[in-house]
Enzyme design. Structure first.
Site, PDB file in Angstrom:
ATOM      1  N   GLY A  98      -2.168  11.341  65.348  1.00  0.00           N
ATOM      2  CA  GLY A  98      -1.965   9.928  65.018  1.00  0.00           C
ATOM      3  C   GLY A  98      -0.902   9.662  63.990  1.00  0.00           C
ATOM      4  N   THR A  99       0.256  10.330  64.132  1.00  0.00           N
ATOM      5  CA  THR A  99       1.360  10.019  63.221  1.00  0.00           C
ATOM      6  C   THR A  99       2.665   9.904  63.997  1.00  0.00           C
ATOM      7  OG1 THR A  99       2.636  10.754  61.297  1.00  0.00           O
ATOM      8  CG2 THR A  99       1.650  12.487  62.656  1.00  0.00           C
ATOM      9  N   ASN A 131      -1.495  11.938  70.360  1.00  0.00           N
ATOM     10  CA  ASN A 131      -0.877  10.634  70.151  1.00  0.00           C
ATOM     11  C   ASN A 131      -0.650  10.013  71.532  1.00  0.00           C
ATOM     12  OD1 ASN A 131       0.835   8.452  69.551  1.00  0.00           O
ATOM     13  ND2 ASN A 131       1.651   9.523  67.761  1.00  0.00           N
ATOM     14  N   GLN A 159      -1.867  11.648  55.629  1.00  0.00           N
ATOM     15  CA  GLN A 159      -0.997  10.604  55.063  1.00  0.00           C
ATOM     16  C   GLN A 159      -1.820   9.346  54.779  1.00  0.00           C
ATOM     17  OE1 GLN A 159       3.082  10.672  57.325  1.00  0.00           O
ATOM     18  NE2 GLN A 159       1.496  11.364  58.741  1.00  0.00           N
ATOM     19  N   HIS A 172      -0.449  10.910  50.368  1.00  0.00           N
ATOM     20  CA  HIS A 172       0.038   9.572  49.990  1.00  0.00           C
ATOM     21  C   HIS A 172      -0.940   8.878  49.059  1.00  0.00           C
ATOM     22  CE1 HIS A 172       2.990   9.290  53.641  1.00  0.00           C
ATOM     23  NE2 HIS A 172       3.425  10.064  52.666  1.00  0.00           N
TER      24      HIS A 172
HETATM   25  N1  APR Z   1      -5.177   8.100  68.399  1.00  0.00           N
HETATM   26  C1  APR Z   1      -4.094   8.848  68.054  1.00  0.00           C
HETATM   27  N2  APR Z   1      -2.895   8.303  67.710  1.00  0.00           N
HETATM   28  C2  APR Z   1      -2.804   6.963  67.721  1.00  0.00           C
HETATM   29  C3  APR Z   1      -3.887   6.120  68.077  1.00  0.00           C
HETATM   30  C4  APR Z   1      -5.106   6.753  68.424  1.00  0.00           C
HETATM   31  N3  APR Z   1      -6.180   6.008  68.791  1.00  0.00           N
HETATM   32  N4  APR Z   1      -3.468   4.809  67.994  1.00  0.00           N
HETATM   33  C5  APR Z   1      -2.179   4.861  67.592  1.00  0.00           C
HETATM   34  N5  APR Z   1      -1.774   6.135  67.435  1.00  0.00           N
HETATM   35  C6  APR Z   1      -0.459   6.636  67.004  1.00  0.00           C
HETATM   36  C7  APR Z   1       0.707   5.692  67.260  1.00  0.00           C
HETATM   37  O1  APR Z   1       1.240   5.908  68.552  1.00  0.00           O
HETATM   38  C8  APR Z   1       1.698   6.101  66.167  1.00  0.00           C
HETATM   39  O2  APR Z   1       2.591   7.099  66.633  1.00  0.00           O
HETATM   40  O3  APR Z   1      -0.504   6.764  65.596  1.00  0.00           O
HETATM   41  C9  APR Z   1       0.814   6.715  65.074  1.00  0.00           C
HETATM   42  C10 APR Z   1       0.797   5.922  63.794  1.00  0.00           C
HETATM   43  O4  APR Z   1       2.094   5.946  63.276  1.00  0.00           O
HETATM   44  P1  APR Z   1       2.406   5.114  61.928  1.00  0.00           P
HETATM   45  O5  APR Z   1       1.820   3.769  62.054  1.00  0.00           O
HETATM   46  O6  APR Z   1       3.869   5.276  61.661  1.00  0.00           O
HETATM   47  O7  APR Z   1       1.555   5.849  60.817  1.00  0.00           O
HETATM   48  P2  APR Z   1       1.945   7.158  60.012  1.00  0.00           P
HETATM   49  O8  APR Z   1       2.692   8.128  60.854  1.00  0.00           O
HETATM   50  O9  APR Z   1       0.702   7.647  59.368  1.00  0.00           O
HETATM   51  O10 APR Z   1       2.927   6.573  58.869  1.00  0.00           O
HETATM   52  C11 APR Z   1       3.296   7.443  57.825  1.00  0.00           C
HETATM   53  O11 APR Z   1       4.266   5.528  56.696  1.00  0.00           O
HETATM   54  O12 APR Z   1       4.177   3.318  56.027  1.00  0.00           O
HETATM   55  C12 APR Z   1       3.979   4.643  55.613  1.00  0.00           C
HETATM   56  O13 APR Z   1       2.572   5.283  53.871  1.00  0.00           O
HETATM   57  C13 APR Z   1       2.560   4.869  55.201  1.00  0.00           C
HETATM   58  O14 APR Z   1       1.296   6.927  55.381  1.00  0.00           O
HETATM   59  C14 APR Z   1       2.093   5.999  56.112  1.00  0.00           C
HETATM   60  C15 APR Z   1       3.388   6.642  56.563  1.00  0.00           C
END
Ligand code: APR
Length: 245
Positions: free
Chosen positions: A186-187, A212, A98, A116
């Site tokens: 990490g999502t 995560n 993503q 994305h």
């Molecule tokens: N290692 C693994 N996971 C981690 C770490 C780490 N060091 N640090 C943070 N995280 C986790 C957080 O706990 C969170 O659950 O990564 C996740 C990030 O989540 P989001 O910020 O929501 O990112 P994402 O899931 O990629 O968002 C999806 O939303 O805003 C849109 O287009 C944007 O592609 C993005 C989409």
């Protein structure tokens, strides 16, 4: 649990990686949600939507300039190199991401689906065909305009309200439905249709390893191993990757 996850990765015949913003956290990129999430300070509707770009291109391009500059000196952390090592071990490792920062490719992964889009290029808002590499210089004096038709440029990422690239998303679901293991890294698993990909893998019988530090919407179950660790720390352990000193 870590040993079991490492064993699943070792034994997997067609694993797939699914990553989000947390995969780049230890490279210095901020996540969108969670404690220091960007969406706590900024509004996605204003900054990451077609309407927002049309209404206030100056604000939106300031935002992307900030993120681009933040991403300029960002390099893949050991977790990325561990995935490249795994790709070498398996001979093949599709990555569905993503993220728009390009770090999977930069680390050497060769089959990366950027569902994305990518922050590395920009194209004409009026679709006249112009496209260019996106660097901060391109817009240090305000929103970049198309040299061919004068419309403003847009970053080649999927903005809120836009469809995902059809070929990339359908291939991503095909991979999810045919893999025997998906490593979900990490999502927050909150933004659909991308968030449906791990669920499709689970419903098709794959095992899931989730990396995560916090719990997410992913269901619990005997085929789901949730590792509450950081990607940069645990991926080298799970894959047996050792940084070459
Ligand atoms: N290692 C693994 N996971 C981690 C770490 C780490 N060091 N640090 C943070 N995280 C986790 C957080 O706990 C969170 O659950 O990564 C996740 C990030 O989540 P989001 O910020 O929501 O990112 P994402 O899931 O990629 O968002 C999806 O939303 O805003 C849109 O287009 C944007 O592609 C993005 C989409």
């Amino acid at each position: 649990m870590i040993n079991r996850a490492a064993e699943l990765i070792r034994e997997s015949s067609n694993p797939v990686i699914f990553s989000g913003a947390g995969m780049s956290r230890e490279s210095g990129m901020r996540t969108f949600r969670g404690e220091e999430g960007l969406w706590k300070e900024y509004s996605p509707e204003q900054l990451s939507s077609i309407a927002g770009l049309r209404e206030n291109p100056g604000l939106v391009w300031d935002w992307y300039r900030m993120r681009l500059i933040a991403g300029e000196n960002v390099v893949p952390h050991p977790g990325y190199h561990a995935l490249t090592y795994l790709q070498e071990q398996k001979g093949y490792l599709p990555v569905i991401t993503q993220n728009v920062d390009g770090l999977h490719r930069l680390a050497g992964q060769t089959d990366v689906m950027e569902i994305h889009g990518s922050m590395r290029t920009a194209s004409c808002m009026d679709k006249c065909g112009f496209s260019a590499q996106l660097t901060a210089e391109l817009f240090h004096t305000g929103p970049p305009v198309c040299p061919d038709c004068g419309a403003i440029l847009r970053p080649d990422i999927v903005l809120f309200g836009e469809p995902l690239p059809p070929k990339v998303i359908s291939r991503s679901y095909e991979l999810a439905e045919s893999c025997d293991l998906m490593v979900v890294i990490g999502t927050s698993v909150q933004v659909w249709p991308a968030a449906g990909i791990p669920f499709a893998a689970l419903e098709s019988g794959a095992a899931i390893i989730e990396i995560n530090p916090v719990q997410t919407e992913l269901p619990r179950g005997d085929r789901v191993i949730s590792i509450r660790e950081k990607a940069g720390e645990i991926l080298p352990v799970l894959t047996g990757f050792k940084e070459r000193t």
